[in-house]
Design a protein around this motif. Structure first.
Motif, short mmCIF file in Angstrom:
data_model
loop_
_atom_site.label_atom_id
_atom_site.label_comp_id
_atom_site.label_asym_id
_atom_site.label_seq_id
_atom_site.Cartn_x
_atom_site.Cartn_y
_atom_site.Cartn_z
N GLU A 1 7.00 -112.17 -63.37
CA GLU A 1 6.79 -110.72 -63.32
C GLU A 1 6.14 -110.32 -62.00
OE1 GLU A 1 4.52 -108.07 -66.32
OE2 GLU A 1 5.52 -109.68 -67.45
N SER A 2 5.20 -111.16 -61.52
CA SER A 2 4.48 -110.84 -60.28
C SER A 2 5.41 -110.85 -59.06
CB SER A 2 3.33 -111.83 -60.07
OG SER A 2 3.84 -113.13 -59.99
N LEU A 3 6.59 -111.47 -59.21
CA LEU A 3 7.57 -111.50 -58.11
C LEU A 3 8.74 -110.58 -58.46
CD1 LEU A 3 7.57 -115.37 -57.42
CD2 LEU A 3 6.22 -113.61 -56.26
N ASP A 4 8.46 -109.50 -59.16
CA ASP A 4 9.49 -108.52 -59.57
C ASP A 4 10.61 -109.18 -60.36
OD1 ASP A 4 8.07 -106.55 -58.28
OD2 ASP A 4 9.24 -106.69 -56.42
N GLY A 5 10.25 -110.15 -61.18
CA GLY A 5 11.23 -110.78 -62.06
C GLY A 5 12.09 -111.84 -61.41
N LEU A 6 11.75 -112.22 -60.16
CA LEU A 6 12.55 -113.24 -59.46
C LEU A 6 12.06 -114.65 -59.78
CD1 LEU A 6 12.83 -111.75 -55.84
CD2 LEU A 6 14.54 -111.66 -57.68
N GLN A 7 12.92 -115.63 -59.51
CA GLN A 7 12.49 -117.04 -59.48
C GLN A 7 11.68 -117.23 -58.19
OE1 GLN A 7 16.92 -117.43 -60.24
NE2 GLN A 7 16.24 -119.56 -60.01
N SER A 8 10.73 -118.17 -58.21
CA SER A 8 9.95 -118.49 -57.00
C SER A 8 10.87 -118.81 -55.82
CB SER A 8 9.07 -119.72 -57.23
OG SER A 8 7.85 -119.35 -57.79
N SER A 9 11.91 -119.59 -56.10
CA SER A 9 12.80 -120.04 -55.01
C SER A 9 13.58 -118.87 -54.41
CB SER A 9 13.77 -121.10 -55.53
OG SER A 9 14.57 -120.55 -56.54
N VAL A 10 14.00 -117.93 -55.25
CA VAL A 10 14.76 -116.77 -54.75
C VAL A 10 13.84 -115.90 -53.88
CG1 VAL A 10 16.00 -114.68 -55.43
CG2 VAL A 10 16.39 -116.83 -56.67
#
Ligand code: FNR
Ligand code: 8K6
Length: 347
Positions: free
Chosen positions: A271-280
């Motif tokens: 959630e803290s990355l706007d719903g992205l995977q860390s790698s993306v």
């Protein structure tokens, strides 16, 4: 089959790799007395030298960096000599090997080194220590500015020691909730000095470590592992994203050998990355060489390189279970399944 995985790659002006499979750093807790690497460890790594890049198990830079039993160090003469046997064995089999430089910060206990663990702030982990029944983590002590200066020097010395021990380069462990990561997340960094409170301040210590290590061994021999998504020894905070965006924009100026994501399962989203995977998230904010990781099969790794999501993929548990992982994948042979019991022996 797997044609992308078996393409060579130029990592930097000094390093060319024969394929795009990295051995993920894997703590094995098998170092000898004095935290010295053993001949058994040399044989274990040498058996896996057909991967493009071996990243060593996390290796502590000094005594208070320790958070697990029998992990190897890289500060004493005996440790450097022990690692030299390992790198000689890997090089004899035509391998390339980096040393992962580690300080666990608050993920520690005085039983390992007799002192109170240190961190960005005096905020403890509410967890039990794995494989140490009955022990919980103590509340750490916040590092002073002077102690931070000393740590920057100690990382640089560890990097120089790694080169003296024959490693081809170093990976700075900035991931998985350990010391550098404790400065990069709001959950563990509540400082009100020049090392906390804003993204500029929160990246200051990790960047100073990166720059000191670059000065010691050259950017072409430096990799970095990051976990922008909090998943291990860390809680998420919406404000973390801006810290990592700033850090990544600074890293773009430094021409490192590679950036590597720290994660166990890359399908996890944050959630803290706007719903992205860390790698993306990392790929979107960083244009240099990027190593993916996290529960990849060889076929998935090959496809992710083909799609441009990663330049290489690090493989962890399957390489514990299959010393001959590369040849099995190349020949299309079945792999042995990983089992946690395999951690008890080094084969
Ligand atoms: C790890 N991992 C890990 N990560 C790291 O940065 N330094 C380390 O020393 C270790 N040690 C370690 C030990 C063991 C036993 C495991 C299983 C994992 C994480 C590892 O590098 C990798 O990110 C994960 O294992 C996910 O990759 P796989 O195993 O799904 O390919
Ligand atoms: C970095 C030091 C690791 C010491 C041993 C770790 C053993 C891990 C066993 C793998 C289990 C995967 C579960 C994923 C949870 C992620 C949080 C750590």
């Amino acid at each position: 089959m797997h044609q992308h995985l078996f393409q060579p790659i130029t990592l930097s002006k000094t390093l060319s790799l024969k394929n795009r499979i990295a051995m993920a750093p894997l703590t094995r807790c098998m170092a000898g007395p004095g935290l010295v690497p053993t001949q058994t460890m040399a044989d274990y790594y040498a058996r896996r030298a057909d991967v493009g890049l071996i990243i060593s198990e996390a290796t502590i830079i000094r005594a208070d960096a320790q958070g697990y039993p029998n992990v190897p160090g890289i500060w004493s003469t005996a440790q450097i000599e022990g690692w030299q046997r390992v790198t000689d064995a890997v090089h004899a089999n035509d391998g390339v090997m980096f040393c992962q430089l580690w300080h666990v910060g608050r993920v520690s206990h005085q039983i390992f080194h007799g002192t109170r663990p240190v961190s960005a702030s005096a905020i403890g982990l509410n967890e039990r220590i794995p494989r140490m029944p009955g022990l919980t983590y103590p509340v750490p002590r916040a590092l002073s500015a002077g102690e931070i200066e000393q740590l920057i020097e100690d990382y640089a010395t560890a990097a120089a020691n790694a080169r003296a021990a024959g490693f081809d380069g170093v990976e700075i462990h900035g991931a998985n909730g350990y010391l550098l990561d404790q400065f990069l997340h709001y959950a563990s960094n509540h400082r009100d000095d020049e090392f906390g409170g804003t993204p500029e301040n929160m990246v200051r210590f990790p960047l100073a470590v990166i720059d000191a290590v670059i000065d010691a061994v050259g950017a072409d021999r430096v990799g970095l592992r990051l976990s922008p998504g909090a998943y291990a020894h860390m809680s998420e905070d919406k404000r973390d994203k801006a810290v990592f965006e700033l850090l990544l924009s600074e890293l773009e100026k430094r021409n490192l050998a590679y950036l590597h994501v720290g994660i166990f399962d890359d399908s996890m989203t944050f959630e803290s990355l706007d719903g992205l995977q860390s790698s993306v998230f990392l790929r979107q904010n960083y244009k240099g060489n990027f190593i993916g990781c996290g529960s990849y099969t060889a076929a998935q790794a090959d496809a992710s390189i083909a799609s441009g999501a990663h330049d290489m993929v690090a493989i962890g548990r399957p390489l514990i279970a299959n010393p001959d992982y590369v040849s099995r994948v190349q020949q299309g042979e079945a792999l042995v399944d990983y089992d946690a019991d395999m951690l008890n022996t080094l084969v």
